[in-house]
Design a protein around this motif. Sequence first.
Motif, mmCIF file in Angstrom:
data_model
loop_
_atom_site.group_PDB
_atom_site.id
_atom_site.type_symbol
_atom_site.label_atom_id
_atom_site.label_comp_id
_atom_site.label_asym_id
_atom_site.label_seq_id
_atom_site.Cartn_x
_atom_site.Cartn_y
_atom_site.Cartn_z
ATOM 1 N N MET A 178 -35.823 18.117 -4.214
ATOM 2 C CA MET A 178 -34.397 17.731 -4.255
ATOM 3 C C MET A 178 -33.552 18.606 -4.944
ATOM 4 S SD MET A 178 -32.813 14.018 -5.939
ATOM 5 C CE MET A 178 -32.700 14.765 -7.725
ATOM 6 N N LYS A 179 -32.210 18.809 -4.529
ATOM 7 C CA LYS A 179 -31.405 19.496 -5.320
ATOM 8 C C LYS A 179 -29.983 18.885 -4.809
ATOM 9 C CE LYS A 179 -30.182 24.468 -5.860
ATOM 10 N NZ LYS A 179 -30.486 25.789 -5.547
ATOM 11 N N ALA A 180 -29.093 18.776 -5.615
ATOM 12 C CA ALA A 180 -27.892 18.071 -5.470
ATOM 13 C C ALA A 180 -26.751 18.455 -6.684
ATOM 14 C CB ALA A 180 -27.968 16.492 -5.337
ATOM 15 N N THR A 181 -25.621 18.293 -6.357
ATOM 16 C CA THR A 181 -24.405 18.496 -7.279
ATOM 17 C C THR A 181 -23.455 17.639 -7.225
ATOM 18 O OG1 THR A 181 -24.556 21.020 -6.743
ATOM 19 C CG2 THR A 181 -22.865 20.377 -7.767
ATOM 20 N N ILE A 182 -23.076 16.941 -8.495
ATOM 21 C CA ILE A 182 -22.104 15.708 -8.582
ATOM 22 C C ILE A 182 -21.342 16.029 -9.559
ATOM 23 C CG2 ILE A 182 -23.734 14.468 -9.889
ATOM 24 C CD1 ILE A 182 -22.948 11.986 -8.053
ATOM 25 N N GLU A 183 -20.141 15.421 -9.433
ATOM 26 C CA GLU A 183 -19.117 15.384 -10.591
ATOM 27 C C GLU A 183 -19.664 14.361 -11.775
ATOM 28 O OE1 GLU A 183 -15.995 15.196 -12.935
ATOM 29 O OE2 GLU A 183 -16.300 13.381 -11.995
ATOM 30 N N ARG A 184 -19.573 14.812 -12.867
ATOM 31 C CA ARG A 184 -20.025 14.139 -14.064
ATOM 32 C C ARG A 184 -19.628 12.655 -14.049
ATOM 33 N NH1 ARG A 184 -17.284 12.148 -18.777
ATOM 34 N NH2 ARG A 184 -18.835 11.793 -20.449
ATOM 35 N N ALA A 185 -18.202 12.468 -14.150
ATOM 36 C CA ALA A 185 -17.855 10.906 -14.138
ATOM 37 C C ALA A 185 -18.317 10.025 -12.995
ATOM 38 C CB ALA A 185 -16.185 11.165 -14.045
ATOM 39 N N THR A 186 -18.418 10.536 -11.841
ATOM 40 C CA THR A 186 -19.013 9.803 -10.583
ATOM 41 C C THR A 186 -20.523 9.377 -11.082
ATOM 42 O OG1 THR A 186 -17.659 11.207 -9.198
ATOM 43 C CG2 THR A 186 -19.639 10.068 -8.266
ATOM 44 N N LEU A 187 -21.468 10.585 -11.621
ATOM 45 C CA LEU A 187 -22.717 10.178 -12.008
ATOM 46 C C LEU A 187 -22.804 9.323 -13.208
ATOM 47 C CD1 LEU A 187 -25.703 10.936 -12.045
ATOM 48 C CD2 LEU A 187 -25.212 12.879 -13.395
ATOM 49 N N LEU A 188 -21.927 9.377 -14.146
ATOM 50 C CA LEU A 188 -21.778 8.677 -15.114
ATOM 51 C C LEU A 188 -21.620 6.887 -14.967
ATOM 52 C CD1 LEU A 188 -22.081 8.656 -18.337
ATOM 53 C CD2 LEU A 188 -19.902 8.969 -18.559
ATOM 54 N N LYS A 189 -20.645 6.653 -14.287
ATOM 55 C CA LYS A 189 -20.252 5.513 -13.744
ATOM 56 C C LYS A 189 -21.552 4.887 -13.060
ATOM 57 C CE LYS A 189 -16.762 3.042 -10.614
ATOM 58 N NZ LYS A 189 -16.222 3.030 -9.726
ATOM 59 N N GLY A 190 -22.019 5.646 -12.165
ATOM 60 C CA GLY A 190 -23.306 4.935 -11.248
ATOM 61 C C GLY A 190 -24.637 4.746 -12.154
ATOM 62 N N LEU A 191 -24.596 5.871 -13.183
ATOM 63 C CA LEU A 191 -25.966 5.561 -14.090
ATOM 64 C C LEU A 191 -25.556 4.443 -15.186
ATOM 65 C CD1 LEU A 191 -26.677 9.089 -15.016
ATOM 66 C CD2 LEU A 191 -28.190 7.402 -13.786
ATOM 67 N N SER A 192 -24.273 4.317 -15.362
ATOM 68 C CA SER A 192 -23.915 3.079 -16.517
ATOM 69 C C SER A 192 -24.214 1.717 -15.795
ATOM 70 C CB SER A 192 -22.401 3.148 -16.882
ATOM 71 O OG SER A 192 -21.409 2.751 -15.654
ATOM 72 N N HIS A 193 -23.910 1.502 -14.424
ATOM 73 C CA HIS A 193 -24.371 0.108 -13.762
ATOM 74 C C HIS A 193 -25.775 -0.145 -13.813
ATOM 75 C CE1 HIS A 193 -20.438 0.408 -11.577
ATOM 76 N NE2 HIS A 193 -20.036 -0.252 -12.777
ATOM 77 N N VAL A 194 -26.527 1.055 -13.215
ATOM 78 C CA VAL A 194 -27.985 1.108 -13.330
ATOM 79 C C VAL A 194 -28.849 0.814 -14.345
ATOM 80 C CG1 VAL A 194 -29.974 2.370 -12.107
ATOM 81 C CG2 VAL A 194 -27.910 2.238 -10.906
ATOM 82 N N GLN A 195 -28.465 1.652 -15.480
ATOM 83 C CA GLN A 195 -29.201 1.797 -16.536
ATOM 84 C C GLN A 195 -29.073 0.252 -17.482
ATOM 85 O OE1 GLN A 195 -28.530 2.407 -20.126
ATOM 86 N NE2 GLN A 195 -26.378 1.848 -19.887
ATOM 87 N N SER A 196 -28.178 -0.388 -17.023
ATOM 88 C CA SER A 196 -28.027 -1.674 -17.640
ATOM 89 C C SER A 196 -29.212 -2.560 -17.663
ATOM 90 C CB SER A 196 -26.670 -2.352 -17.410
ATOM 91 O OG SER A 196 -26.664 -2.698 -16.007
ATOM 92 N N VAL A 197 -29.698 -2.527 -16.469
ATOM 93 C CA VAL A 197 -30.915 -3.306 -16.267
ATOM 94 C C VAL A 197 -32.334 -2.892 -16.651
ATOM 95 C CG1 VAL A 197 -31.823 -2.557 -14.039
ATOM 96 C CG2 VAL A 197 -31.783 -4.897 -14.415
ATOM 97 N N VAL A 198 -32.342 -1.589 -17.106
ATOM 98 C CA VAL A 198 -33.505 -1.186 -17.766
ATOM 99 C C VAL A 198 -33.465 -1.218 -19.102
ATOM 100 C CG1 VAL A 198 -34.496 1.289 -18.018
ATOM 101 C CG2 VAL A 198 -33.547 0.998 -15.826
ATOM 102 N N GLU A 199 -35.002 -1.629 -19.611
ATOM 103 C CA GLU A 199 -34.965 -2.242 -21.014
ATOM 104 C C GLU A 199 -35.651 -0.733 -21.665
ATOM 105 O OE1 GLU A 199 -37.795 -5.678 -21.642
ATOM 106 O OE2 GLU A 199 -36.492 -6.553 -20.024
ATOM 107 N N ARG A 200 -35.412 -0.617 -22.888
ATOM 108 C CA ARG A 200 -36.077 0.650 -23.466
ATOM 109 C C ARG A 200 -37.382 0.618 -23.829
ATOM 110 N NH1 ARG A 200 -32.348 4.484 -24.996
ATOM 111 N NH2 ARG A 200 -30.253 3.865 -25.296
#
Length: 114
Positions: free
Chosen positions: A1-23
């Motif tokens: 896999m190889k992809a390029t993405i803008e930081r703000a877009t990645l951060l927004k998506g990850l903030s939603h998704v990581q909220s369900v993950v327990e440490r």
Amino acid sequence: MKATIERATLLKGLSHVQSVVERRNTIPILSNVLIDAGESSIRLMATDLDLQIDETIAAAIDQPGAITVSAHLLFDIARKLPDGAEVSLETADNRMTVKAGRSRFQLPTLPRDD
């Protein structure tokens, strides 16, 4: 896999998704986020076996593929990158390389099938 993405877009998506993950989790794969790069977007998915969050974000995909990586670690890295940075995600040999500007991070991964 190889992809390029803008930081703000990645951060927004990850903030939603990581909220369900327990440490602290007894099943290692549940602390990871699935990153599935398709033709023109990246699909981020995480679950705690009760709740699943699926987020699709636009990205420039050079090579499609899918891998899982620690959700909290990737979120912390993306959060600390400078505003407006272009983030490159690349996988090889059970490792994900995250590059932005002069920063470079090597993250351990787990296969998608887990």
